[in-house]
Scaffold this active site. Structure first.
Site, PDB file in Angstrom:
ATOM      1  N   LYS A 160     -38.839  25.570   5.536  1.00  0.00           N
ATOM      2  CA  LYS A 160     -40.079  25.563   4.765  1.00  0.00           C
ATOM      3  C   LYS A 160     -41.174  26.364   5.486  1.00  0.00           C
ATOM      4  O   LYS A 160     -41.825  27.223   4.887  1.00  0.00           O
ATOM      5  CB  LYS A 160     -40.536  24.114   4.550  1.00  0.00           C
ATOM      6  CG  LYS A 160     -41.726  24.019   3.637  1.00  0.00           C
ATOM      7  CD  LYS A 160     -42.038  22.584   3.260  1.00  0.00           C
ATOM      8  CE  LYS A 160     -40.898  21.990   2.498  1.00  0.00           C
ATOM      9  NZ  LYS A 160     -41.187  20.867   1.663  1.00  0.00           N
ATOM     10  N   MET A 169     -36.166  13.603   4.547  1.00  0.00           N
ATOM     11  CA  MET A 169     -37.215  13.269   5.519  1.00  0.00           C
ATOM     12  C   MET A 169     -38.547  13.077   4.803  1.00  0.00           C
ATOM     13  O   MET A 169     -38.630  13.204   3.598  1.00  0.00           O
ATOM     14  CB  MET A 169     -37.275  14.342   6.588  1.00  0.00           C
ATOM     15  CG  MET A 169     -36.019  14.344   7.447  1.00  0.00           C
ATOM     16  SD  MET A 169     -36.030  15.625   8.679  1.00  0.00           S
ATOM     17  CE  MET A 169     -36.076  17.085   7.704  1.00  0.00           C
ATOM     18  N   TYR A 182       1.073  38.293   9.386  1.00  0.00           N
ATOM     19  CA  TYR A 182       0.674  37.546   8.193  1.00  0.00           C
ATOM     20  C   TYR A 182       0.405  36.077   8.522  1.00  0.00           C
ATOM     21  O   TYR A 182       0.813  35.584   9.580  1.00  0.00           O
ATOM     22  CB  TYR A 182       1.756  37.639   7.099  1.00  0.00           C
ATOM     23  CG  TYR A 182       3.022  36.894   7.452  1.00  0.00           C
ATOM     24  CD1 TYR A 182       3.170  35.539   7.175  1.00  0.00           C
ATOM     25  CD2 TYR A 182       4.070  37.554   8.097  1.00  0.00           C
ATOM     26  CE1 TYR A 182       4.329  34.851   7.526  1.00  0.00           C
ATOM     27  CE2 TYR A 182       5.226  36.875   8.453  1.00  0.00           C
ATOM     28  CZ  TYR A 182       5.350  35.518   8.168  1.00  0.00           C
ATOM     29  OH  TYR A 182       6.476  34.833   8.520  1.00  0.00           O
ATOM     30  N   SER A 207       7.870  33.045  13.576  1.00  0.00           N
ATOM     31  CA  SER A 207       6.850  32.424  12.730  1.00  0.00           C
ATOM     32  C   SER A 207       6.353  31.183  13.455  1.00  0.00           C
ATOM     33  O   SER A 207       7.143  30.279  13.754  1.00  0.00           O
ATOM     34  CB  SER A 207       7.445  32.053  11.369  1.00  0.00           C
ATOM     35  OG  SER A 207       6.470  31.390  10.615  1.00  0.00           O
ATOM     36  N   GLY A 265     -35.083  16.002   0.431  1.00  0.00           N
ATOM     37  CA  GLY A 265     -35.588  14.640   0.270  1.00  0.00           C
ATOM     38  C   GLY A 265     -35.205  13.664   1.364  1.00  0.00           C
ATOM     39  O   GLY A 265     -35.498  12.483   1.278  1.00  0.00           O
ATOM     40  N   ARG A 314     -36.665  29.000  -0.674  1.00  0.00           N
ATOM     41  CA  ARG A 314     -35.496  28.918   0.203  1.00  0.00           C
ATOM     42  C   ARG A 314     -34.278  29.412  -0.571  1.00  0.00           C
ATOM     43  O   ARG A 314     -34.315  29.496  -1.805  1.00  0.00           O
ATOM     44  CB  ARG A 314     -35.280  27.483   0.682  1.00  0.00           C
ATOM     45  CG  ARG A 314     -35.007  26.531  -0.459  1.00  0.00           C
ATOM     46  CD  ARG A 314     -34.876  25.100   0.023  1.00  0.00           C
ATOM     47  NE  ARG A 314     -34.852  24.209  -1.126  1.00  0.00           N
ATOM     48  CZ  ARG A 314     -35.074  22.904  -1.060  1.00  0.00           C
ATOM     49  NH1 ARG A 314     -35.373  22.332   0.081  1.00  0.00           N
ATOM     50  NH2 ARG A 314     -35.009  22.159  -2.135  1.00  0.00           N
ATOM     51  N   ARG A 369     -45.693  17.797   5.661  1.00  0.00           N
ATOM     52  CA  ARG A 369     -44.311  17.797   5.175  1.00  0.00           C
ATOM     53  C   ARG A 369     -43.318  18.146   6.265  1.00  0.00           C
ATOM     54  O   ARG A 369     -43.613  18.930   7.155  1.00  0.00           O
ATOM     55  CB  ARG A 369     -44.132  18.854   4.078  1.00  0.00           C
ATOM     56  CG  ARG A 369     -44.872  18.584   2.810  1.00  0.00           C
ATOM     57  CD  ARG A 369     -44.724  19.813   1.926  1.00  0.00           C
ATOM     58  NE  ARG A 369     -45.578  19.731   0.765  1.00  0.00           N
ATOM     59  CZ  ARG A 369     -45.177  19.291  -0.426  1.00  0.00           C
ATOM     60  NH1 ARG A 369     -43.946  18.892  -0.589  1.00  0.00           N
ATOM     61  NH2 ARG A 369     -46.009  19.255  -1.421  1.00  0.00           N
ATOM     62  N   CYS A 388       3.202  29.668   9.903  1.00  0.00           N
ATOM     63  CA  CYS A 388       3.460  28.904   8.677  1.00  0.00           C
ATOM     64  C   CYS A 388       3.052  27.438   8.813  1.00  0.00           C
ATOM     65  O   CYS A 388       3.308  26.638   7.931  1.00  0.00           O
ATOM     66  CB  CYS A 388       4.906  29.031   8.251  1.00  0.00           C
ATOM     67  SG  CYS A 388       6.059  28.391   9.457  1.00  0.00           S
ATOM     68  N   HIS A 426     -33.375  14.954  -7.477  1.00  0.00           N
ATOM     69  CA  HIS A 426     -32.632  14.707  -6.242  1.00  0.00           C
ATOM     70  C   HIS A 426     -31.129  14.683  -6.503  1.00  0.00           C
ATOM     71  O   HIS A 426     -30.341  15.351  -5.834  1.00  0.00           O
ATOM     72  CB  HIS A 426     -33.107  13.384  -5.634  1.00  0.00           C
ATOM     73  CG  HIS A 426     -32.340  12.993  -4.430  1.00  0.00           C
ATOM     74  ND1 HIS A 426     -31.295  12.110  -4.484  1.00  0.00           N
ATOM     75  CD2 HIS A 426     -32.433  13.405  -3.162  1.00  0.00           C
ATOM     76  CE1 HIS A 426     -30.788  11.969  -3.273  1.00  0.00           C
ATOM     77  NE2 HIS A 426     -31.466  12.750  -2.452  1.00  0.00           N
TER      78      HIS A 426
HETATM   79  C1  PEP Z   1       5.294  23.464  11.677  1.00  0.00           C
HETATM   80  O1  PEP Z   1       5.754  22.693  12.496  1.00  0.00           O
HETATM   81  O2  PEP Z   1       4.199  24.031  11.816  1.00  0.00           O
HETATM   82  C2  PEP Z   1       6.007  23.720  10.426  1.00  0.00           C
HETATM   83  C3  PEP Z   1       5.576  24.631   9.566  1.00  0.00           C
HETATM   84  O3  PEP Z   1       7.083  22.959  10.160  1.00  0.00           O
HETATM   85  P1  PEP Z   1       7.009  21.458   9.605  1.00  0.00           P
HETATM   86  O4  PEP Z   1       5.598  21.186   9.243  1.00  0.00           O
HETATM   87  O5  PEP Z   1       7.930  21.433   8.442  1.00  0.00           O
HETATM   88  O6  PEP Z   1       7.507  20.690  10.765  1.00  0.00           O
END
Ligand code: PEP
Ligand code: MG
Length: 903
Positions: free
Chosen positions: A25, A106, A866, A776, A104, A339, A95, A846, A460
């Protein structure tokens, strides 16, 4: 140290960049003053001063008194009025305002400087005695409750009693004497409760108010709000002391809140609420239902034109949608606040895309403005289009203002506390209130949706719910809400506490009972912005999907392949034909209880067609994109029945004695199954499992290839910890695959790789890469084993590790956001060594972290090829990957500017 910053008469000591010190503010007021907007004069006491005050037992820094005195004198010079003056008094508002908006939460004190002399002068000067005494009673009321802490209810009771005595219903009907009497009563009450007279000295009033605003930083509601909004690291609140302007002098005055664009849809229209003859808090508190700006334009065309100019000026200046508060005092416009406005997820995308197209911001800035939550919230439900109109008409109780879109169904609750209690038991609730106040945020947060009987789109309830993207209907005046009986009734229907109701935030409708909800179509701006993200990012984004259905969804979400198919899920359930799931379960159970390799092979042969069919479906959906398939991972005991009844059923089905089953189940028991006979260890012991799975994959791939589908299978071994272990598995994989491929007569490329989820494998990345064609990271297990934290049980104590107020050891739950500091180092070590052995080694992730923004950014920096995330998180990963590039560019630019220092 400087603790006070002045603004007024076109000049300001602070500016818009000083949010951390002046609060949002204060910084906004300083900036608006600098760019020549009509802002009442005042000064801001810094958040640093608040920090000092709270850390020193509520004592101010030694220099503060002199600084405030000097700035007050300056304010009196600029306004040509004096605080508490008996002729022409200066009145101020005091304020709060911190660096992050906490609507709102404070305290605020208005009309400060009024006393028994200045109130007379105010009446004389405005020729409106009624207004002056109303202003005074508001001040006495606020001061008594906010500064002294007297209970609100007692004062409100006196107000009600006075109105009853005088036979009036609305505050606007109370004459001057009514307010004068009430002030007398309030003062008496004050004396009785505190044994002191109500302060006449305006400076005493001012210091009381400053202390109260600082103190409100630690009020329960403010602390709760910061907790739920995860606001940390701020110094405290600033205090803004600003000359009062009055929207409640008469019909030529008023007060309003407006947005430079529609915060619900994102459309480029001027949008807001206005109340004639009202004081600021009346709009926000939602006590009266306001008019729209279009109506204000008709009533006060000149002021409206001026306000429109301010709108375009401020949006261009801040390069973002602004949420502004203003007051019109006898035909003169004053800006009280600006704001960056909160907005719905749909509006977030639309505004970002529109502003980039308009040239107001760059595409990169548009991308940076989107948060993971904005994407998540896009998938909020709506009333399912299949629900017949007639059913909705039948169920409809009331219509209010559609404050925040989305739909929600839940059990009605009538207090925030009850909402929290029920939600803690896992119930879905709808919070039903006449109006909400900051005390209610805890309950509002856990509710599926919120409905209030009063208030407009800037009340609010609306503001808070919008920030969370939570369905909210306000101003639902037909709804008769009775807190005593815990009921809401309208249109001949009554809902009691605990009964189901449904809200439609798009239409502003309230329905009795539970109406079916579904997830809406994504806005056009979403795909445009995602397209921009794809143009910027370098990191690939795949998905974790186990069924053709999920694979299809993931492609729609922009996945460029599958990073993990958990094949065991196919043994639990037939996703295409759920009614046939039992066939698969029996087949795998038969395999597990088999007591010889032959018997196991026989059972596995039954599973083969199921697996092959699933893989064909997945390959079809992923035509042209890689699919990483992981062989069986969980310990076998997870597949077998543990209760006698199910064991008997299995025994009957496969023709063995139930005791054989019971003994086998007992044999499979492990004390630490997560560290036991699971992952690739199963295939070391039972190579026939590997043979069947590889056969299913390769046969499915050959079948697809023959029908013209481009298949890129990647066969992945889980839980590998040693080069030799992987060598055995890879040899077996190639043997089975080669045989099928050579018989088929088609040319099929495939690769064999491993998950990196055991720390030993990460450390020996160079050796493992001699065999693996890809890595992975399974960061779920890598976190579990790297940190020695059970992924299934750590939830019991991890909150203490994360809570700043408790141990605060980690900034985040390491199973949600990658522990970059520890587990991340294991990954970096592994990547470096793996690529030293095999420079083109493809590496992905993954674990669940592949769908979490901060982890994705780490993966980008670490040079992964990836990330793989569940289908709905794919857009989050795409955006985070783009933001990682943008941040990288900014850091490079910054590095160049500061001399490009190398470490
Ligand atoms: C992991 O361990 O990150 C994985 C992808 O395998 P899971 O979760 O199936 O053990
Ligand atoms: Mg794992």
């Amino acid at each position: 140290m400087k603790y006070v910053y002045f603004f007024g008469a076109g000049k300001a000591e602070g500016d818009g960049a000083m949010k951390e010190v002046l609060g949002g503010k204060g910084a906004g007021l300083a900036e608006m003053t600098r760019i020549g907007l009509p802002v009442p004069a005042g000064f801001t006491i810094t958040t640093e001063c608040c920090d000092y005050y709270l850390k020193h037992g509520q004592k101010y820094p030694a220099s503060l008194r002199a600084e405030v005195k000097k700035n007050l004198a300056h304010l009196e010079r600029v306004t040509k009025k004096k605080l508490g003056d008996a002729k022409d008094p200066l009145l101020v508002s005091v304020r709060s305002g911190s660096a992050r908006s906490m609507p709102g939460m404070m305290e605020t004190i208005l009309n400060l400087g009024l006393n028994s002399k200045s109130v007379e002068a105010l009446g004389r000067n405005t020729k409106n005695e009624r207004f002056a005494w109303d202003a005074y009673r508001r001040f006495v009321q606020m001061y008594s409750t906010v500064v002294i802490g007297l209970p609100k209810e007692e004062l409100e009771e006196k107000l009600r009693a006075m109105k009853t005595r005088r036979g009036v219903k609305d505050d606007t009907q109370v004459p001057a004497e009514g307010w004068r009497d009430l002030v007398g009563e309030y003062k008496q009450h004050f004396k009785k409760q505190t044994s002191k007279d109500f302060p006449e000295d305006p400076e005493e009033q001012l210091w009381g108010a400053i202390g109260a605003v600082f103190g409100s930083w630690n009020a329960e509601k403010a602390v709760t709000y910061r907790r739920v909004e995860r606001i940390t690291g701020l110094l405290g609140t600033a205090v803004n002391v600003v000359q009062m302007v009055f929207g409640n002098i008469g019909d030529n005055s008023g007060t309003g809140v407006c947005f430079t664009r529609d915060p619900s849809t994102g459309e480029e229209v001027f949008y807001g609420d206005f109340l004639v003859n009202a004081q600021g808090e009346d709009v926000v508190a939602g006590i009266r239902t306001p008019m729209q700006l279009s109506e204000m334009a008709r009533l006060m065309p000149k002021v409206y034109k001026q306000l429109e100019k301010v709108r375009s000026l401020l949006e261009k200046h801040y390069r973002d949608m602004q949420d502004m508060e203003f007051t019109v005092e006898e035909g003169t416009l004053y800006m009280l606040q600006t704001r960056v406005g909160k907005r719905t997820p749909t509006a977030t995308f639309k505004m970002a895309v529109d502003m980039a197209k308009e040239g107001l911001i760059t595409k990169e800035e548009a991308l940076e403005r989107i948060k993971s939550e904005d994407i998540e919230r896009l998938f909020y439900p709506v009333i399912d289009p299949s629900v017949p109109k007639a059913e909705l008409t039948k169920r409809k109780m009331a219509t209010g203002i559609n404050a925040v879109p989305g739909a929600a169904a839940g059990k009605a609750v009538f207090s925030a506390e009850e909402a929290e209690v029920m939600a803690a038991k896992g119930e879905r609730v709808i919070l039903v209130r006449r109006e909400t106040s900051p005390e209610d945020v805890g309950g509002m947060f856990v509710a599926q949706g919120i409905v209030t009987a009063t208030g407009g789109k800037t009340s609010h309830a609306a503001v808070v719910a919008r920030g969370w993207g939570k369905c909210c209907v306000v101003g639902c005046e037909q709804l008769d809400i009775d807190y005593a009986t815990k009921t809401a009734s309208s249109n001949g229907r009554k809902i009691h506490e605990g009964e189901w109701m449904t809200l439609d935030g798009n239409e502003g409708a309230v329905y009795e009972g539970e109406v079916k909800l579904s997830t809406p179509k994504l806005p056009d701006a979403f795909s445009i912005l995602m397209g921009w993200a794809d143009g910027v990012r370098r990191l690939g984004v795949r998905t974790n999907a186990d069924t053709p259905h999920d694979a299809k969804k993931a492609r729609e979400m922009g996945a460029e392949g599958i990073g993990l198919v958990r094949t065991e899920h196919m043994f639990f359930k037939d996703f295409e034909h759920p009614e046939k799931s039992a066939d698969r379960q029996f087949a795998i159970q038969e395999m597990i209880v088999a007591d010889s390799p032959e018997a196991r092979r026989k059972a596995l042969a039954k599973l083969l067609p199921y697996q092959r069919q699933d893989f064909v479906g997945i390959f079809k959906e992923m035509d042209g994109y890689p699919v990483t398939i992981r062989l069986l991972d969980p310990p076998l005991h997870e597949f077998v029945p543990h209760d006698r009844e199910k064991q008997e059923e299995l025994a009957r089905k496969i023709g063995v004695d139930v005791e054989v089953i019971a003994r086998r189940v007992e044999q499979l028991h492990e004390s630490n199954p997560m560290l036991g006979h699971r992952g690739c260890r199963l295939c070391i012991t039972y190579p026939e499992i590997l043979e069947m799975q590889v056969r299913a994959i390769i046969e499915a791939a050959v079948e697809c290839k023959k029908s013209g589908i481009k298949v890129l299978p990647e066969i992945m071994h889980p839980l590998v910890m040693d080069r030799k272990e992987l060598q055995i598995l890879a040899d077996a994989t190639h043997r089975v695959a080669a045989e099928i491929i050579s018989k088929s007569g088609v040319k099929l490329e495939y690769s064999v790789g491993t998950m990196i989820e055991v720390p030993r494998a990460a450390i020996l990345g160079d050796e493992i890469a001699e065999i693996a064609e890809f890595f992975s990271f399974g960061t779920n297990d890598l976190t579990q084993m790297g940190m020695g934290l059970s992924r299934d049980d750590a939830g019991r104590f991890l909150p203490d590790y994360v809570d700043e107020k408790k141990a605060g050891i980690f900034p985040n739950d390491p199973f949600q956001s990658l522990d970059v500091h520890g587990v991340g180092k294991l990954m970096l070590w592994c990547i470096e060594r793996g690529r030293a052995t095999r420079p083109k080694l493809k590496i992905g992730i993954c674990g669940e972290h592949g769908g979490e923004a901060a982890s994705v950014k780490f993966c980008h920096k670490a040079g992964l090829d990836y990330v793989s995330a569940s289908p709905f998180l794919v857009p989050i990963a795409r955006l985070a990957a783009a933001q990682a590039v943008i941040e990288e560019r900014a850091a490079k630019k910054h590095g160049k500017k500061s001399g490009g220092k190398k470490r």
